[in-house]
Design an enzyme around this catalytic site. Structure first.
Site, PDB file in Angstrom:
ATOM      1  N   GLU A 100      -3.610  -4.825   8.953  1.00 48.70           N
ATOM      2  CA  GLU A 100      -4.573  -4.013   9.688  1.00 48.70           C
ATOM      3  C   GLU A 100      -5.838  -4.809   9.968  1.00 48.70           C
ATOM      4  O   GLU A 100      -6.194  -5.709   9.219  1.00 48.70           O
ATOM      5  CB  GLU A 100      -4.938  -2.765   8.873  1.00 48.70           C
ATOM      6  CG  GLU A 100      -3.754  -1.824   8.712  1.00 48.70           C
ATOM      7  CD  GLU A 100      -4.082  -0.552   7.930  1.00 48.70           C
ATOM      8  OE1 GLU A 100      -3.666   0.510   8.380  1.00 48.70           O
ATOM      9  OE2 GLU A 100      -4.746  -0.635   6.884  1.00 48.70           O
ATOM     10  N   CYS A 113     -13.297  -6.696  11.191  1.00 46.47           N
ATOM     11  CA  CYS A 113     -12.864  -6.962   9.823  1.00 46.47           C
ATOM     12  C   CYS A 113     -11.406  -7.392   9.905  1.00 46.47           C
ATOM     13  O   CYS A 113     -10.550  -6.608  10.331  1.00 46.47           O
ATOM     14  CB  CYS A 113     -13.033  -5.671   9.017  1.00 46.47           C
ATOM     15  SG  CYS A 113     -12.537  -5.808   7.309  1.00 46.47           S
ATOM     16  N   CYS A 120      -2.139  -8.598  -1.016  1.00 47.24           N
ATOM     17  CA  CYS A 120      -3.104  -9.434  -1.723  1.00 47.24           C
ATOM     18  C   CYS A 120      -2.603  -9.631  -3.150  1.00 47.24           C
ATOM     19  O   CYS A 120      -2.049  -8.709  -3.746  1.00 47.24           O
ATOM     20  CB  CYS A 120      -4.477  -8.746  -1.751  1.00 47.24           C
ATOM     21  SG  CYS A 120      -5.787  -9.761  -2.494  1.00 47.24           S
ATOM     22  N   CYS A 124      -6.955  -6.248  -7.819  1.00 47.13           N
ATOM     23  CA  CYS A 124      -8.112  -5.439  -8.229  1.00 47.13           C
ATOM     24  C   CYS A 124      -7.693  -3.965  -8.222  1.00 47.13           C
ATOM     25  O   CYS A 124      -7.190  -3.468  -7.212  1.00 47.13           O
ATOM     26  CB  CYS A 124      -9.283  -5.675  -7.288  1.00 47.13           C
ATOM     27  SG  CYS A 124      -9.742  -7.425  -7.183  1.00 47.13           S
ATOM     28  N   CYS A 127      -8.694  -1.288  -5.398  1.00 45.81           N
ATOM     29  CA  CYS A 127      -8.483  -1.653  -3.992  1.00 45.81           C
ATOM     30  C   CYS A 127      -7.042  -1.350  -3.602  1.00 45.81           C
ATOM     31  O   CYS A 127      -6.101  -1.753  -4.287  1.00 45.81           O
ATOM     32  CB  CYS A 127      -8.773  -3.141  -3.805  1.00 45.81           C
ATOM     33  SG  CYS A 127      -8.408  -3.739  -2.130  1.00 45.81           S
ATOM     34  N   CYS A 354     -13.740  -0.447   3.317  1.00 44.06           N
ATOM     35  CA  CYS A 354     -13.464  -1.487   2.318  1.00 44.06           C
ATOM     36  C   CYS A 354     -12.464  -0.984   1.294  1.00 44.06           C
ATOM     37  O   CYS A 354     -12.642   0.085   0.702  1.00 44.06           O
ATOM     38  CB  CYS A 354     -14.730  -1.859   1.557  1.00 44.06           C
ATOM     39  SG  CYS A 354     -16.044  -2.458   2.595  1.00 44.06           S
TER      40      CYS A 354
HETATM   41  N1  SAH Z   1     -10.338 -10.286  -1.193  1.00 44.68           N
HETATM   42  C1  SAH Z   1     -11.662 -10.375  -0.656  1.00 44.68           C
HETATM   43  C2  SAH Z   1     -11.865  -9.654   0.663  1.00 44.68           C
HETATM   44  C3  SAH Z   1     -11.353  -8.254   0.841  1.00 44.68           C
HETATM   45  S1  SAH Z   1     -12.163  -6.803   0.407  1.00 44.68           S
HETATM   46  C4  SAH Z   1     -12.672  -9.878  -1.665  1.00 44.68           C
HETATM   47  O1  SAH Z   1     -12.272  -9.266  -2.623  1.00 44.68           O
HETATM   48  O2  SAH Z   1     -13.855 -10.144  -1.495  1.00 44.68           O
HETATM   49  C5  SAH Z   1     -13.752  -6.597   0.963  1.00 44.68           C
HETATM   50  C6  SAH Z   1     -14.617  -5.896  -0.071  1.00 44.68           C
HETATM   51  O3  SAH Z   1     -14.218  -4.529  -0.307  1.00 44.68           O
HETATM   52  C7  SAH Z   1     -14.548  -6.577  -1.412  1.00 44.68           C
HETATM   53  O4  SAH Z   1     -15.839  -6.726  -1.927  1.00 44.68           O
HETATM   54  C8  SAH Z   1     -13.761  -5.594  -2.225  1.00 44.68           C
HETATM   55  O5  SAH Z   1     -13.985  -5.747  -3.588  1.00 44.68           O
HETATM   56  C9  SAH Z   1     -14.274  -4.281  -1.692  1.00 44.68           C
HETATM   57  N2  SAH Z   1     -13.453  -3.140  -2.058  1.00 44.68           N
HETATM   58  C10 SAH Z   1     -12.159  -3.143  -2.427  1.00 44.68           C
HETATM   59  N3  SAH Z   1     -11.739  -1.886  -2.697  1.00 44.68           N
HETATM   60  C11 SAH Z   1     -12.793  -1.083  -2.487  1.00 44.68           C
HETATM   61  C12 SAH Z   1     -12.979   0.328  -2.583  1.00 44.68           C
HETATM   62  N4  SAH Z   1     -11.986   1.131  -2.929  1.00 44.68           N
HETATM   63  N5  SAH Z   1     -14.207   0.805  -2.284  1.00 44.68           N
HETATM   64  C13 SAH Z   1     -15.208  -0.003  -1.909  1.00 44.68           C
HETATM   65  N6  SAH Z   1     -15.084  -1.330  -1.790  1.00 44.68           N
HETATM   66  C14 SAH Z   1     -13.893  -1.868  -2.081  1.00 44.68           C
END
Ligand code: SAH
Length: 362
Positions: A100, A113, A120, A124, A127, A354
């Protein structure tokens, strides 16, 4: 049916450097200057359609385009929010894998974005993409094509607000960009090369967001391309960060912050610290103070913090912090002298914010 082999996407013009494009065109039996013409169509006019390349003889363009512009992205579905100024697109890649991208138009700028991987591997737990695991790396052209499609939609007035220009790209879609380092770096080169060699974006308007892969941050700094670095920190202490961002067991909070500081020193670009605010998890006032201290210990004026109210993901037990708690967290950071701006939750109602990208074909 035999299961799809996990091969490489077909070679595409956007994978190639200017010198490689000239070679490719020569190998196809054409004069090298044709590469420049193709680059102008692709990067300046945002076209990969032979019918639009009328300055090349028809037979020439047909065979060059057939070879060098294989269709890599097929739109499966688009969802809109914010009166059409936020658009999430689900793409199917050559092998049926889905990713996406999300376009967000603001007054005076438009940000795409992009995804750098399908899924991934960073796992985490808050996410949605992290819950899927890694399917595969994207190719440079698969990343560049996400951007070209968005830039073209804006250029042609297909996005609410009339014709416009794509100004910003953030690697905050699916995937960990620094785990697909060489490919992402090549994509960045295409973004920032002046037209017609590239899209002509300003490097400062390209943001690479990472969980904190320290050697790759240092490599990126050494390229001398002053893209903006965002570090997904989410906790200032190793105990909690190792739970929220599992790679922390490999590179600690202090190691990641030191790398971020070195990035600032090498590039002069202020680093962003991303911090998803999760209710009763990482939103305590003492954690704001500890973060403020760790950042100011490393100097002043080199960093800002982007708290992100946690966006909901399927099956997650966590929710966003209460507004008063969020306000206190921000106030504490500011009291340490850290510029702090809460990120908007654009696209959350279309699961485009995000951490919500999961590319399910629902
Ligand atoms: N892998 C990279 C880029 C992708 S995510 C990274 O982790 O930086 C972009 C941002 O969204 C990251 O800071 C990630 O931690 C955040 N993110 C992931 N899940 C989220 C959620 N459920 N709510 C808010 N931010 C989130």
């Amino acid at each position: 049916m035999t299961p799809a082999r996990r091969g490489k996407p077909p070679r595409h013009f956007a994978d190639l450097s200017p010198a490689e494009r000239a070679d490719a065109v020569t190998e196809l039996g054409e004069k090298p200057f044709r590469a420049k013409q193709l680059a102008t169509h692709y990067f300046a006019h945002l076209s990969a359609d032979a019918a639009e390349m009328t300055d090349l003889p028809k037979a020439t363009r047909d065979h060059l385009v057939a070879d060098l512009f294989p269709p890599l992205l097929r739109p499966i579905r688009t969802l809109e929010a914010d009166a059409g100024t936020t658009v999430k697109t689900l793409w199917s890649l050559y092998d049926g894998v889905k990713v996406e991208s999300v376009l967000m138009r603001y007054p005076g700028r438009s940000t795409l974005c992009v995804s750098s991987q399908a899924g991934c591997g960073m796992a985490c737990p808050f996410c949605a993409t992290g819950q899927q695991g890694l399917t595969r790396n994207l190719s440079t052209a698969e990343i560049v094509e996400q951007v070209r499609h968005a830039a073209r939609a804006l250029q042609r007035g297909e996005i609410a607000g009339g014709p416009g220009r794509l100004t910003n790209v953030v690697f905050m879609g699916m995937g960990e960009p620094l785990a697909n380092y060489r490919t992402v770096l090549e994509a960045v080169r295409r973004f920032v090369a002046p037209a017609p060699d590239g899209l002509g974006l300003s490097a400062r308007n390209v943001t690479v967001s990472t969980v904190g892969l320290v050697p790759a941050i240092d490599k990126l700094a050494a390229t001398g391309i002053p893209v903006t670095l965002a570090l997904s920190l989410h906790a200032p202490d190793d105990e909690l960060r190792s739970e929220l961002v599992p790679i922390n067991t490999r590179w600690t909070v202090d190691e990641a912050l030191d790398a971020a500081r070195r990035y600032f020193e090498a590039t002069g670009r202020r680093v962003s610290i991303e911090y998803a605010l999760i209710k009763d998890m990482n939103d305590h006032a003492w954690r704001a103070d500890l973060l403020g201290k760790k950042l100011t210990d490393r100097g002043r004026g080199w960093v800002h913090v982007n708290p992100i109210p946690l966006n909901p993901t399927p099956g997650s037990i966590w929710t966003a912090s209460d507004p008063a708690v969020e306000a206190e967290f921000v106030a504490r950071l500011r009291a340490h002298g850290i510029p702090t701006t809460v990120r908007d939750t654009r696209g959350s109602e279309i699961d485009g914010a995000c951490g919500q990208l999961a590319a399910e074909d629902r």
